[in-house]
Motif scaffolding. Structure first.
Motif, PDB file in Angstrom:
ATOM      1  N   MET A 264      -4.545   3.301  -6.409  1.00 11.91           N
ATOM      2  CA  MET A 264      -3.558   2.722  -5.522  1.00 11.91           C
ATOM      3  C   MET A 264      -2.931   3.838  -4.689  1.00 11.91           C
ATOM      4  SD  MET A 264      -1.433  -0.365  -5.978  1.00 11.91           S
ATOM      5  CE  MET A 264      -0.631  -1.065  -4.625  1.00 11.91           C
ATOM      6  N   ASN A 265      -2.752   3.579  -3.438  1.00 16.00           N
ATOM      7  CA  ASN A 265      -2.131   4.583  -2.583  1.00 16.00           C
ATOM      8  C   ASN A 265      -0.647   4.283  -2.415  1.00 16.00           C
ATOM      9  OD1 ASN A 265      -1.562   2.998  -0.090  1.00 16.00           O
ATOM     10  ND2 ASN A 265      -3.788   2.822   0.035  1.00 16.00           N
ATOM     11  N   ARG A 266       0.048   5.252  -1.866  1.00 16.95           N
ATOM     12  CA  ARG A 266       1.484   5.082  -1.618  1.00 16.95           C
ATOM     13  C   ARG A 266       1.801   5.273  -0.140  1.00 16.95           C
ATOM     14  NH1 ARG A 266       4.272   9.914  -1.652  1.00 16.95           N
ATOM     15  NH2 ARG A 266       6.197   8.916  -2.237  1.00 16.95           N
ATOM     16  N   ILE A 267       0.875   4.841   0.695  1.00 14.54           N
ATOM     17  CA  ILE A 267       1.016   5.017   2.134  1.00 14.54           C
ATOM     18  C   ILE A 267       2.291   4.353   2.659  1.00 14.54           C
ATOM     19  CG2 ILE A 267      -0.008   4.539   4.388  1.00 14.54           C
ATOM     20  CD1 ILE A 267      -2.773   4.826   3.022  1.00 14.54           C
ATOM     21  N   LYS A 268       2.562   3.132   2.232  1.00 17.50           N
ATOM     22  CA  LYS A 268       3.767   2.434   2.715  1.00 17.50           C
ATOM     23  C   LYS A 268       5.031   3.206   2.349  1.00 17.50           C
ATOM     24  CE  LYS A 268       1.897  -2.245   2.802  1.00 17.50           C
ATOM     25  NZ  LYS A 268       1.990  -3.600   2.263  1.00 17.50           N
ATOM     26  N   GLU A 269       5.066   3.784   1.149  1.00 19.28           N
ATOM     27  CA  GLU A 269       6.225   4.575   0.732  1.00 19.28           C
ATOM     28  C   GLU A 269       6.388   5.807   1.611  1.00 19.28           C
ATOM     29  OE1 GLU A 269       6.313   5.503  -3.508  1.00 19.28           O
ATOM     30  OE2 GLU A 269       5.086   3.729  -3.843  1.00 19.28           O
ATOM     31  N   VAL A 270       5.269   6.484   1.885  1.00 19.27           N
ATOM     32  CA  VAL A 270       5.322   7.702   2.697  1.00 19.27           C
ATOM     33  C   VAL A 270       5.760   7.367   4.124  1.00 19.27           C
ATOM     34  CG1 VAL A 270       3.995   9.662   3.598  1.00 19.27           C
ATOM     35  CG2 VAL A 270       3.595   8.855   1.262  1.00 19.27           C
ATOM     36  N   ILE A 271       5.296   6.233   4.626  1.00 19.94           N
ATOM     37  CA  ILE A 271       5.715   5.803   5.972  1.00 19.94           C
ATOM     38  C   ILE A 271       7.235   5.699   6.023  1.00 19.94           C
ATOM     39  CG2 ILE A 271       5.686   3.855   7.591  1.00 19.94           C
ATOM     40  CD1 ILE A 271       2.730   3.405   6.724  1.00 19.94           C
ATOM     41  N   LYS A 272       7.825   5.049   5.014  1.00 24.50           N
ATOM     42  CA  LYS A 272       9.287   4.916   4.962  1.00 24.50           C
ATOM     43  C   LYS A 272       9.958   6.264   4.769  1.00 24.50           C
ATOM     44  CE  LYS A 272       9.279   0.244   3.080  1.00 24.50           C
ATOM     45  NZ  LYS A 272       9.519  -0.568   1.887  1.00 24.50           N
ATOM     46  N   GLU A 273       9.409   7.094   3.865  1.00 25.29           N
ATOM     47  CA  GLU A 273       9.983   8.411   3.597  1.00 25.29           C
ATOM     48  C   GLU A 273      10.032   9.271   4.859  1.00 25.29           C
ATOM     49  OE1 GLU A 273       7.543  10.068   0.502  1.00 25.29           O
ATOM     50  OE2 GLU A 273       8.323   8.680  -1.009  1.00 25.29           O
ATOM     51  N   GLN A 274       9.049   9.086   5.727  1.00 21.86           N
ATOM     52  CA  GLN A 274       8.972   9.885   6.950  1.00 21.86           C
ATOM     53  C   GLN A 274       9.747   9.260   8.106  1.00 21.86           C
ATOM     54  OE1 GLN A 274       7.695  12.997   7.030  1.00 21.86           O
ATOM     55  NE2 GLN A 274       7.446  12.689   4.843  1.00 21.86           N
ATOM     56  N   GLY A 275      10.432   8.152   7.834  1.00 24.17           N
ATOM     57  CA  GLY A 275      11.292   7.540   8.838  1.00 24.17           C
ATOM     58  C   GLY A 275      10.590   6.604   9.809  1.00 24.17           C
ATOM     59  N   PHE A 276       9.425   6.134   9.430  1.00 28.08           N
ATOM     60  CA  PHE A 276       8.671   5.202  10.264  1.00 28.08           C
ATOM     61  C   PHE A 276       8.702   3.807   9.668  1.00 28.08           C
ATOM     62  CE2 PHE A 276       6.753   9.233  11.469  1.00 28.08           C
ATOM     63  CZ  PHE A 276       6.474   9.083  12.822  1.00 28.08           C
ATOM     64  N   THR A 277       8.290   2.861  10.463  1.00 27.58           N
ATOM     65  CA  THR A 277       7.963   1.520   9.986  1.00 27.58           C
ATOM     66  C   THR A 277       6.473   1.358  10.242  1.00 27.58           C
ATOM     67  OG1 THR A 277       8.323   0.487  12.138  1.00 27.58           O
ATOM     68  CG2 THR A 277      10.241   0.612  10.651  1.00 27.58           C
TER      69      THR A 277
END
Length: 99
Positions: free
Chosen positions: A1-14
């Motif tokens: 499982m990846n955590r791409i959605k989490e990283v997107i949020k962590e980096q200030g993106f949607t």
């Protein structure tokens, strides 16, 4: 499982803002996140300015920073704490028993 959605949020993106940055439709990015190819992972990691591995594990998981394991034995009782809060509760409990 990846955590791409989490990283997107962590980096200030949607998802939408990252899709815009990548020049693709939001729906396309949403599908790509579910089962990304290596080229997709490269594009996402470059756009987010993070290494590819971070799309799967957090820096804390890699370094172990922030992790706590406290094993305490007090008068025949054993306690285990995984967080500072749990450790504080155990100490308070031991103090209460002593009083």
């Amino acid at each position: 499982m990846n955590r791409i959605k989490e990283v997107i949020k962590e980096q200030g993106f949607t998802i939408t803002s990252l899709a815009d940055k990548l020049g693709i439709a939001r729906e396309s990015l949403s599908r790509m996140i579910v089962s990304p190819s290596y080229p997709t992972l490269e594009k996402i990691s470059n756009a987010l300015n993070v290494p590819i591995w971070q799309l799967f594990v957090s820096p804390v998981e890699v370094t172990g920073e922030g992790e706590l394991t406290a094993l305490i034995q007090h008068k025949g009782d054993f306690y285990k704490a995984s967080t500072i809060e749990e450790l504080e509760q155990i100490v308070a409990e031991i103090k209460d028993k002593a009083n």
